[in-house]
Enzyme design. Sequence first.
Site, PDB file in Angstrom:
ATOM      1  N   ASN A   9       0.861  -1.139  -0.109  1.00 36.50           N
ATOM      2  CA  ASN A   9      -0.011   0.136  -0.023  1.00 36.50           C
ATOM      3  C   ASN A   9       0.932   1.207  -0.113  1.00 36.50           C
ATOM      4  O   ASN A   9       1.498   1.529   0.944  1.00 36.50           O
ATOM      5  CB  ASN A   9      -0.977  -0.077   1.277  1.00 36.50           C
ATOM      6  CG  ASN A   9      -1.692   1.194   1.312  1.00 36.50           C
ATOM      7  OD1 ASN A   9      -1.820   1.906   0.480  1.00 36.50           O
ATOM      8  ND2 ASN A   9      -2.446   1.397   2.610  1.00 36.50           N
ATOM      9  N   LYS A  11       0.057   4.285  -0.285  1.00 34.48           N
ATOM     10  CA  LYS A  11      -0.499   5.405   0.216  1.00 34.48           C
ATOM     11  C   LYS A  11      -0.336   6.600  -0.788  1.00 34.48           C
ATOM     12  O   LYS A  11      -0.256   6.449  -2.028  1.00 34.48           O
ATOM     13  CB  LYS A  11       0.088   5.782   1.833  1.00 34.48           C
ATOM     14  CG  LYS A  11      -0.210   4.423   2.436  1.00 34.48           C
ATOM     15  CD  LYS A  11      -0.082   4.794   4.057  1.00 34.48           C
ATOM     16  CE  LYS A  11      -0.081   3.501   4.620  1.00 34.48           C
ATOM     17  NZ  LYS A  11       0.244   3.545   5.912  1.00 34.48           N
ATOM     18  N   HIS A  95      -9.518   1.445   5.139  1.00 34.29           N
ATOM     19  CA  HIS A  95      -7.907   1.827   5.645  1.00 34.29           C
ATOM     20  C   HIS A  95      -8.098   2.754   6.856  1.00 34.29           C
ATOM     21  O   HIS A  95      -9.130   3.512   6.772  1.00 34.29           O
ATOM     22  CB  HIS A  95      -6.971   2.021   4.802  1.00 34.29           C
ATOM     23  CG  HIS A  95      -5.502   2.061   5.276  1.00 34.29           C
ATOM     24  ND1 HIS A  95      -5.125   3.111   6.125  1.00 34.29           N
ATOM     25  CD2 HIS A  95      -4.581   1.372   5.040  1.00 34.29           C
ATOM     26  CE1 HIS A  95      -3.866   2.805   6.541  1.00 34.29           C
ATOM     27  NE2 HIS A  95      -3.734   1.877   5.817  1.00 34.29           N
ATOM     28  N   GLU A  97      -6.572   5.215   7.971  1.00 30.12           N
ATOM     29  CA  GLU A  97      -6.417   6.567   7.583  1.00 30.12           C
ATOM     30  C   GLU A  97      -7.709   6.959   6.785  1.00 30.12           C
ATOM     31  O   GLU A  97      -7.782   8.163   6.763  1.00 30.12           O
ATOM     32  CB  GLU A  97      -5.171   6.667   6.402  1.00 30.12           C
ATOM     33  CG  GLU A  97      -3.863   6.186   7.373  1.00 30.12           C
ATOM     34  CD  GLU A  97      -2.915   5.813   6.661  1.00 30.12           C
ATOM     35  OE1 GLU A  97      -2.761   5.562   5.247  1.00 30.12           O
ATOM     36  OE2 GLU A  97      -1.762   5.290   7.316  1.00 30.12           O
ATOM     37  N   GLU A 164      -4.875  -4.324  11.148  1.00 30.47           N
ATOM     38  CA  GLU A 164      -3.948  -3.400  11.142  1.00 30.47           C
ATOM     39  C   GLU A 164      -3.946  -2.511  12.197  1.00 30.47           C
ATOM     40  O   GLU A 164      -4.782  -1.568  12.421  1.00 30.47           O
ATOM     41  CB  GLU A 164      -4.009  -2.113   9.976  1.00 30.47           C
ATOM     42  CG  GLU A 164      -3.639  -3.022   8.498  1.00 30.47           C
ATOM     43  CD  GLU A 164      -3.137  -2.094   7.621  1.00 30.47           C
ATOM     44  OE1 GLU A 164      -1.963  -2.404   6.749  1.00 30.47           O
ATOM     45  OE2 GLU A 164      -3.801  -0.862   7.169  1.00 30.47           O
ATOM     46  N   GLY A 170       2.985   2.835  10.635  1.00 31.68           N
ATOM     47  CA  GLY A 170       3.891   4.028  10.300  1.00 31.68           C
ATOM     48  C   GLY A 170       4.659   4.603  11.622  1.00 31.68           C
ATOM     49  O   GLY A 170       5.370   5.446  11.808  1.00 31.68           O
TER      50      GLY A 170
HETATM   51  P1  13P Z   1       3.383   0.880   7.409  1.00 31.02           P
HETATM   52  O1  13P Z   1       3.896  -0.687   6.997  1.00 31.02           O
HETATM   53  O2  13P Z   1       4.042   2.121   6.905  1.00 31.02           O
HETATM   54  O3  13P Z   1       3.326   0.802   8.985  1.00 31.02           O
HETATM   55  O4  13P Z   1       1.848   1.173   6.986  1.00 31.02           O
HETATM   56  C1  13P Z   1       1.162  -0.063   7.182  1.00 31.02           C
HETATM   57  C2  13P Z   1      -0.425   0.191   6.462  1.00 31.02           C
HETATM   58  O5  13P Z   1      -0.970   1.086   6.831  1.00 31.02           O
HETATM   59  C3  13P Z   1      -0.461  -0.438   5.442  1.00 31.02           C
HETATM   60  O6  13P Z   1      -1.982  -0.437   4.669  1.00 31.02           O
END
Ligand code: 13P
Length: 248
Positions: A9, A11, A95, A97, A164, A170
């Site tokens: 992903n 983003k 997700h 976010e 997640e 992150g």
């Molecule tokens: P990170 O691997 O950067 O922690 O992100 C995970 C994520 O949100 C994947 O969708």
Amino acid sequence: MRKPFIAANWKMNKTIEETEEFINSFLPMVSDVTGVDIAIAPPFTSLCVAAKLLKKSGVSLAAQNVFYEEKGAYTGEISPVMLLSSGCTWVIIGHSERRQYFSETDEIVNKKIHTAGKNGLDVILCIGESLQEREEDRTFEVIEQQLAGSLKDVQLDGITIAYEPIWAIGTGKTATKEQANEAHACIRDWLKKNREGAGEVRILYGGSVTPDNIESLMSQPEVDGALVGGASLRPDSFAMIVKGAVTA
Ligand code: 13P
């Protein structure tokens, strides 16, 4: 036996040129890797170029979001029909976010899953608890609530779940393999109690996955793969994660 699945992903990262550069160096790195499904979810603007480059590679193309209508006056939105015609076979829905910054509720997520499924897109449904919810010992309750709301009237064909935990995204703070397995087991139990075909559904872990921790996470019986953010932005580290998933 569920086949391991590793998805990137990206983003809101990478221009069209950067997408080309990534795919051109990534594909040779994984050309002889078997026994794992791979998908990449670039931003919308890179889907068409990625589709061309990934053709015949065996690596699938995913979108990071979709709207729940097929067409119409919804300025700025992208429909499942458009994703299919751009070469996507997968879409990430729900997700954290999107839930956090764009106010997506389980009800919206559910509508998106219905339209995506009706149009033949496979779905990676993301769920997971916040740090506060974990500290209040509400992880399982939150997971079950999200599953019930997001999967209302949804059959499991074409559905993959990504667990997640928000506190691990992150942050460099990965869930331990035991924490991941326990949450995945809770998801599997809910699916078994409430839907047909729960045994075949792949459950991915997401949150600070790296080449260093992938093997340990994949050693767990309920961890079927990973949804990778930051570490999927470099071809070499994403290729190492893909390879780590098969050697585990
Ligand atoms: P990170 O691997 O950067 O922690 O992100 C995970 C994520 O949100 C994947 O969708």
